[in-house]
Write a protein that holds these residues in place. Structure first.
Motif, PDB file in Angstrom:
ATOM      1  N   ALA A 186       0.995  -1.176   0.106  1.00 59.65           N
ATOM      2  CA  ALA A 186       0.029  -0.084  -0.053  1.00 59.65           C
ATOM      3  C   ALA A 186       1.011   1.256   0.031  1.00 59.65           C
ATOM      4  N   LEU A 187       1.996   1.397   0.790  1.00 52.80           N
ATOM      5  CA  LEU A 187       3.032   2.481   0.975  1.00 52.80           C
ATOM      6  C   LEU A 187       3.578   2.606  -0.527  1.00 52.80           C
ATOM      7  N   ILE A 188       4.238   1.717  -1.003  1.00 56.63           N
ATOM      8  CA  ILE A 188       5.230   1.778  -2.153  1.00 56.63           C
ATOM      9  C   ILE A 188       4.361   1.691  -3.342  1.00 56.63           C
ATOM     10  N   ALA A 221      -4.396   5.160   3.783  1.00 56.31           N
ATOM     11  CA  ALA A 221      -4.079   3.892   3.444  1.00 56.31           C
ATOM     12  C   ALA A 221      -3.202   2.960   4.289  1.00 56.31           C
ATOM     13  N   VAL A 222      -2.163   3.302   4.585  1.00 51.78           N
ATOM     14  CA  VAL A 222      -1.075   2.590   5.510  1.00 51.78           C
ATOM     15  C   VAL A 222      -1.638   2.658   6.813  1.00 51.78           C
ATOM     16  N   PRO A 223      -2.032   3.790   7.505  1.00 51.21           N
ATOM     17  CA  PRO A 223      -2.509   3.499   8.902  1.00 51.21           C
ATOM     18  C   PRO A 223      -3.773   2.733   8.943  1.00 51.21           C
ATOM     19  N   ALA A 224      -4.507   2.672   8.187  1.00 52.23           N
ATOM     20  CA  ALA A 224      -5.848   1.635   8.093  1.00 52.23           C
ATOM     21  C   ALA A 224      -5.060   0.389   8.132  1.00 52.23           C
ATOM     22  N   VAL A 225      -4.227  -0.018   7.134  1.00 50.88           N
ATOM     23  CA  VAL A 225      -3.660  -1.600   7.250  1.00 50.88           C
ATOM     24  C   VAL A 225      -3.097  -1.720   8.699  1.00 50.88           C
ATOM     25  N   VAL A 247     -13.148  -1.536   6.363  1.00 48.65           N
ATOM     26  CA  VAL A 247     -12.567  -0.018   6.481  1.00 48.65           C
ATOM     27  C   VAL A 247     -11.679   0.145   5.383  1.00 48.65           C
ATOM     28  N   ALA A 248     -10.473  -0.812   5.856  1.00 43.95           N
ATOM     29  CA  ALA A 248      -9.238  -0.518   5.088  1.00 43.95           C
ATOM     30  C   ALA A 248      -9.526  -0.852   3.668  1.00 43.95           C
TER      31      ALA A 248
END
Length: 391
Positions: A186-188, A221-225, A247-248
């Motif tokens: 999700a990050l990269i 995005a990343v905090p949700a995961v 939610v994610a």
């Protein structure tokens, strides 16, 4: 200019060894960190599946948790390492990891794979991730590259979950490790997929095309995961984990709505990135629905995130990076595209046909896909760059 072009030999004499272009390494496989680790990921991704299927059929003493561990901490970690060894020097404007340090990392990774064949030596596997995370942490902190501090943090989190696998609860460790891998995608992926897509579409389709992501979705995005990871650790396989997963999934899917996915159909090196990323929201949706009571196979979500998201995204990123870093045009060969279809098919069958026959068919498709990828990219990763540059 090549050295060979400056050397004149007496008429009729041919040199025994063709002089190398300036800047090229004597051993091309070690000229850049992405080369040995992408090749290791391709080869191990090919060979580990037949070993697991032999265990699944009772011919080898290999358990499902061994299979899960080696696909995450062997195959996926090798590919992530290859990507970061190519990317971090560009992020930090620092020197690449080469020479003795690179050899040391390769040896640690190989020892971990060998060690996993016996309970006594399995703890050697714990060494690689902390050491590699230390290298990356040093580089990004030295460069004050605050945007990427979360990358070594995720590597250290994976190292902690690897310890959780060895010392406490292998099944829980594998679940949360796969979610961390999804967070890395999700990050990269959230950076490279829209950027590469926009560049390609502007060159091939129309110069005014824009791929955009609402900033709020990028931030969430990343905090949700990672919140799914936290909830799963505290309340494993709970309704709370299921709700957070849905939610994610919604955030991750909404994030890609502006990426012009449907316009990439004729660009294999681009659409494969979209397919790899799309498995992430699908995996979290399946996880959430299963925990909310939907009649889904318990392993469907994990295989959507591992075989689907990680397996496909590794093909996408490795094939693109290997071409670019070898000085070749960014055009995948027809056989590379066939490997894309085979691995996608393997993931689809494994997720949606979770019966013994489906598992065997999925394993065969995966073996063929990654075997083909390894065969196509072996010469690209083991030979010098075609443009004579180092790396």
């Amino acid at each position: 200019m090549e050295i060979a072009s400056q050397i004149r030999y007496p008429e009729g004499m041919i040199p025994l060894v063709e002089p190398r272009p300036q800047g090229q390494a004597a051993f091309p496989l070690m000229a850049s960190g992405h080369r040995p680790f992408f090749l290791a990921a391709a080869l191990y991704g090919t060979l580990a599946i037949p070993l697991w299927l032999a265990g699944y059929l009772g011919y080898l003493p290999l358990t499902p948790v061994w299979h899960g561990h080696e696909m995450v901490f062997g195959f996926v970690v090798a590919a992530v390492t290859g990507f970061l060894l190519a990317a971090v020097p560009k992020w930090t404007n620092g020197p690449p990891i080469l020479g003795a340090s690179l050899v040391f990392l390769i040896v640690l990774w190989i020892l971990g794979r060998i060690g996993m064949w016996h309970p006594v030596t399995a703890y050697v596997d714990l060494l690689f991730l902390p050491v590699f995370a230390g290298f990356i942490l040093w580089d990004v902190v030295r460069a004050r590259n605050t945007r990427n501090y979360q990358v070594p943090a995720m590597l250290l989190l994976l190292a902690a979950f690897n310890a959780l696998y060895h010392f406490y609860d292998p099944s829980l460790a594998l679940r949360v490790s796969i979610y961390v891998i999804a967070a890395m995608i999700a990050l990269i992926g959230g950076r490279i997929v829209p950027a590469f897509t926009q560049n390609a579409l502007r060159m091939k389709v129309a110069p005014e095309i824009t791929c955009s992501t609402p900033p709020v979705l990028d931030r969430l995005a990343v905090p949700a995961v990672l919140l799914v990871v936290a909830v799963e650790l505290v309340y494993p396989a709970s309704a709370a984990s299921g709700a957070m997963s849905i939610v994610a999934a919604g955030i991750l899917f909404a994030r890609m709505l502006g990426w012009q996915t449907l316009r990439t159909a004729r660009l294999p090196l681009v659409w494969i990135l979209h397919v790899g990323y799309a498995w992430v929201p699908l995996g979290f949706l399946l996880h959430g629905l299963a925990l909310m009571g939907a009649p889904l196979d318990a392993s469907a979500a994990l295989h959507a995130l591992s075989a689907g998201a990680a397996g496909v995204m590794i093909l996408a990123v490795a094939s693109r990076a290997a071409l670019g870093h070898s000085g070749r045009p960014l055009e995948p060969s027809p056989w590379t595209v066939v490997s894309y279809y085979l691995v996608i098919a393997a993931a689809v069958v494994r997720v949606f046909v979770p019966v013994p026959t489906g598992i065997l068919i999925s394993g065969l498709l995966w073996f063929l896909g990654y075997g083909l990828f390894a065969a196509v990219y072996w010469p690209i990763l083991t030979r010098p760059r075609v443009d004579g540059l180092p790396g």
